[in-house]
Design a protein around this motif. Structure first.
Motif, mmCIF file in Angstrom:
data_model
loop_
_atom_site.group_PDB
_atom_site.id
_atom_site.type_symbol
_atom_site.label_atom_id
_atom_site.label_comp_id
_atom_site.label_asym_id
_atom_site.label_seq_id
_atom_site.Cartn_x
_atom_site.Cartn_y
_atom_site.Cartn_z
ATOM 1 N N MET A 24 0.837 -1.201 0.000
ATOM 2 C CA MET A 24 0.000 0.000 0.000
ATOM 3 C C MET A 24 0.873 1.252 0.000
ATOM 4 O O MET A 24 1.688 1.450 0.907
ATOM 5 N N PRO A 25 0.752 2.137 -1.005
ATOM 6 C CA PRO A 25 1.595 3.345 -1.074
ATOM 7 C C PRO A 25 1.499 4.180 0.198
ATOM 8 O O PRO A 25 0.455 4.211 0.864
ATOM 9 N N MET A 26 2.593 4.863 0.497
ATOM 10 C CA MET A 26 2.718 5.584 1.763
ATOM 11 C C MET A 26 3.080 7.042 1.497
ATOM 12 O O MET A 26 3.681 7.382 0.479
ATOM 13 N N ARG B 16 8.447 4.057 11.324
ATOM 14 C CA ARG B 16 8.417 3.491 12.675
ATOM 15 C C ARG B 16 7.132 2.694 12.888
ATOM 16 O O ARG B 16 7.139 1.641 13.536
ATOM 17 N N PHE B 17 6.030 3.199 12.333
ATOM 18 C CA PHE B 17 4.773 2.464 12.459
ATOM 19 C C PHE B 17 4.872 1.122 11.733
ATOM 20 O O PHE B 17 4.452 0.087 12.265
ATOM 21 N N LEU B 18 5.417 1.117 10.521
ATOM 22 C CA LEU B 18 5.539 -0.133 9.763
ATOM 23 C C LEU B 18 6.420 -1.137 10.505
ATOM 24 O O LEU B 18 6.120 -2.339 10.532
ATOM 25 N N ILE C 262 7.027 -4.866 9.532
ATOM 26 C CA ILE C 262 7.301 -4.644 8.109
ATOM 27 C C ILE C 262 8.658 -3.970 7.951
ATOM 28 O O ILE C 262 8.905 -2.904 8.518
ATOM 29 N N GLU C 263 9.536 -4.561 7.175
ATOM 30 C CA GLU C 263 10.841 -3.973 6.878
ATOM 31 C C GLU C 263 10.977 -3.594 5.409
ATOM 32 O O GLU C 263 11.833 -2.801 5.039
ATOM 33 N N HIS C 264 10.123 -4.168 4.563
ATOM 34 C CA HIS C 264 10.133 -3.818 3.138
ATOM 35 C C HIS C 264 9.123 -2.698 2.924
ATOM 36 O O HIS C 264 7.915 -2.925 2.958
#
Length: 292
Positions: free
Chosen positions: A185-187, A199-201, A206-208
Motif C-alpha cells: 500500500m503506497p505511503m 516506525r509504524f511499519l 514490516i521492513e520492506h
C-alpha cells in the motif's frame, strides 16, 4: 557592546543584506558596514558572512540572540512608558506544520488583535526548533524537546496524537483477510526526515517499505491522503474533521508526540502575552500521558 551596532547585526540578518539593512534602519550602507566592523573588532571575531543572503557566523548567532532580546525589551519599555515605538515589533516563532494547521490557529486569532506585534513564523519539523532557539532565530518555539535550550524555559503543552489513515478506496484496494497489505500500500511522508510512518511499519513487523510519496505541506499531505495517493500518520484533530472526506483509520496503534513550548527566559510582557496565547491553544491538545 554598543546597542546601535547590535541593531545593525539584527537588521542585516532580518533583511538579508547590508544594503537592505541600511534601508530598514534609515542609514547609509556605509554606516551599516562601519557598525558591523566595530562590533566585530569588539568581539574579536567575524560575525556576518558577506553572502547573499547575509547570515550570522556561529559567534554572530550568539550576539544576534542578545540583539533580539534587547530589541524586544526596548519595545516593551517604550510601551510601558506610554511611548509608541516606531512600527510594530517583529516576534519570530518556530511552529511545526501540523500544529499550525490544527491547534495553533487560535494563537493567530489572538495575534490579530495585537496592534504592536508582527509575527514571523518559521515552519518546519518540530525537532529542529531548539536549534532555531539556540541560534537566536526565534524567541519561542513549539518543540518535541523537553530540555530547555540555554537561556530558555520550557513547559509541556500536551500530546498530539497521530493515527494511521487512508482513503476508503485505497484501503479496500489493499485489504487482506487479516488487515491490509502494508508492504504494497503506497505511503506518504512529510519530508525525508519524517520517519513516523516507517516506525509504524516496523511496529507491524514490516521492513520492506512500499512506494513512498513526499508531501512537504500539512494541508497537502491531508489532501493527498484523501485523494488516495497513499496512507499516512494523520493528526487526530484533522482526522476527526475530515472523516466525511473518505478517510478511515487503519489497524494499528497511534503515535503520540509530546509538544513543549520553549521561549527565552526574559521578563517581557509581549513574550508573556504570546506564551499565554500558546498555552491556552495548547490546552486543546491531549493532556493525558501518551497512549492513554
Amino acid at each position: 557592546m554598543n546597542f546601535e551596532h547590535l541593531k545593525a547585526l539584527s537588521a542585516i540578518v532580518e533583511a538579508g543584506s547590508f544594503d537592505a539593512a541600511a534601508t530598514l534602519l534609515g542609514i547609509t550602507p556605509s554606516a551599516v558596514s562601519q557598525r558591523i566592523r566595530a562590533l566585530e573588532t569588539s568581539a574579536g571575531q567575524i560575525l556576518v558572512r558577506r553572502s547573499l543572503p547575509s547570515s550570522p557566523t556561529e559567534a554572530g548567532a550568539v550576539l544576534l540572540r542578545t540583539a533580539r532580546q534587547i530589541l524586544a525589551l526596548e519595545a516593551d519599555a517604550l510601551q510601558s512608558l506610554g511611548q509608541r515605538p516606531t512600527g510594530r515589533a517583529t516576534v519570530a516563532l518556530a511552529v511545526n506544520a501540523d500544529s499550525l494547521a490544527t491547534w495553533f490557529v487560535p494563537v493567530l486569532q489572538d495575534a490579530a488583535a495585537w496592534p504592536d506585534t508582527v509575527l514571523d513564523l518559521h515552519i518546519g519539523d518540530q525537532d529542529h526548533s531548539s536549534r532555531l532557539l539556540r541560534q537566536g532565530d526565534v524567541l519561542g518555539a513549539v518543540t518535541t524537546d523537553p530540555k530547555a535550550a540555554g537561556g530558555c524555559r520550557a513547559e509541556l503543552l500536551g500530546v498530539m496524537r497521530y493515527v494511521p489513515a487512508a482513503s476508503t478506496t485505497l484501503r479496500q484496494r489493499h485489504q487482506t483477510s487479516d488487515g491490509v497489505n502494508w508492504s504494497e500500500m503506497p505511503m506518504l511522508r512529510f519530508s525525508t526526515d519524517d520517519d513516523m510512518q516507517h516506525r509504524f511499519l516496523r511496529s507491524q513487523g514490516i521492513e520492506h517499505f512500499p512506494p513512498t510519496h513526499t508531501i512537504p505541506s500539512s494541508e497537502a499531505f491531508l489532501a493527498a491522503a484523501c485523494a488516495g495517493l497513499g496512507w499516512g500518520m494523520i493528526p487526530e484533530q484533522q482526522l476527526q474533521q475530515d472523516l466525511s472526506h473518505g478517510l478511515v483509520p487503519l489497524p494499528g496503534a497511534p503515535s503520540d508526540v509530546a509538544l513543549y513550548w520553549q521561549c527565552w527566559s526574559m521578563v517581557s510582557p509581549r513574550l508573556e502575552r504570546i506564551t499565554k496565547a500558546v498555552r491556552a491553544a495548547g490546552s486543546k491538545l491531549r493532556q493525558s500521558d501518551p497512549l492513554t
